[in-house]
Design a protein around this motif. Structure first.
Motif: not given
Ligand code: SAM
Length: 256
Positions: A126-152
């Motif tokens: 999938v092609m997405l907004q770069k920031e959304v991909v950053a959230r999907m691939t984020a590691a715990p303890g980072t600003a991008d880590y959130g609901r989308l990260t954990v659920m996916l």
């Protein structure tokens, strides 16, 4: 001439270099069960059909659907003129390979909708907004880590493949894009006793990021449950790994 419709997130890929990179990343094989979401002006569709022989596509815009019907034969393209958010992907499975330059305004709900069908999926590109991909691939303890990260990440192994600049699209979007690959964990997927409860705990843990888990989760579990799951009630949600959320939800499930 098609006038791009903003309400359908229509930024069409127009750079052959990135078209080729995406099709190569998917690496379609004859006989693959490929489905493209939002083929639009068919930038990716032609390459996918050429390599797979036949694909399915879901397009919401009726003018674009009409163009696609004239550009491809039914043997090449099984077209559903439909809203991908409402579409029952179960009718297309199994071993589905999903490809899409997704409309950014519906990207998160669409990913959640697809995640609900993870057992049917072989992979997603999938092609997405770069920031959304950053959230999907984020590691715990980072600003991008959130609901989308954990659920996916509870269902998929996710990798960012490459970034696509605004100039590759017509009209150019205001933001950078990135292509991500999601592969279902299937047998390695953590066993979640109650998916609804898991989703509620994750949502509550990130609803107010500054709150401690003791406060953020007070409606769903006690501090004792947190401690029994080996989680510090004074910690914040963003510090928990996906496995911690699964352990907590599974400990709380039988208590409800
Ligand atoms: N795949 C094409 C490309 O790469 O140039 C078009 C990408 S454009 C960003 C998004 C496409 O998804 C458009 O064709 C749009 O009409 C379609 N679309 C938007 N919302 C949709 C929905 N809910 N269901 C299905 N298609 C949708």
């Amino acid at each position: 001439m098609h006038v791009p419709r903003r309400r359908f997130g229509q930024n069409f890929l127009a750079d052959p270099h990135y078209v080729a990179r995406i099709v190569d990343a998917v690496a379609p094989q004859p006989g693959d069960n490929l489905v493209e979401i939002g083929p639009g002006l068919a930038a990716l569709t032609g390459g996918l059909v050429a390599r797979a022989g036949h694909i399915t596509a879901i397009e919401i815009d009726r003018d674009l659907a009409a163009r696609l019907r004239t550009a491809f034969t039914p043997a090449q393209l099984a077209l559903h003129e439909a809203d991908a958010l409402e579409f029952d992907f179960a009718q297309l499975g199994p071993e589905l390979r999903v490809v899409g330059n997704l409309p950014y305004n519906i990207s998160s709900p669409l990913l959640f909708h697809l995640a609900a069908h993870d057992a049917l999926l072989r992979d997603l590109h999938v092609m997405l907004q770069k920031e959304v991909v950053a959230r999907m691939t984020a590691a715990p303890g980072t600003a991008d880590y959130g609901r989308l990260t954990v659920m996916l990440q509870a269902k998929f192994r996710i990798a960012r493949l490459f970034v696509v600049p605004p100039g590759a699209f017509r009209p150019a979007p205001k933001v950078e894009s990135a292509v991500a690959r999601l592969v279902p964990l299937h047998g390695e997927k953590p066993a979640i006793a109650d998916e609804g409860l898991f989703a509620r705990i994750v949502a509550a843990a990130f609803a107010q990021r500054r709150k401690t888990l003791r406060n953020a989760l007070s409606a769903v579990c006690t501090a004792e449950s947190l401690e029994a799951a080996g989680i510090d009630p004074g910690a914040r949600g963003e510090t928990l790994a996906v496995a911690d959320f699964v352990r907590l939800a599974n400990r709380v499930a039988p208590l409800r």
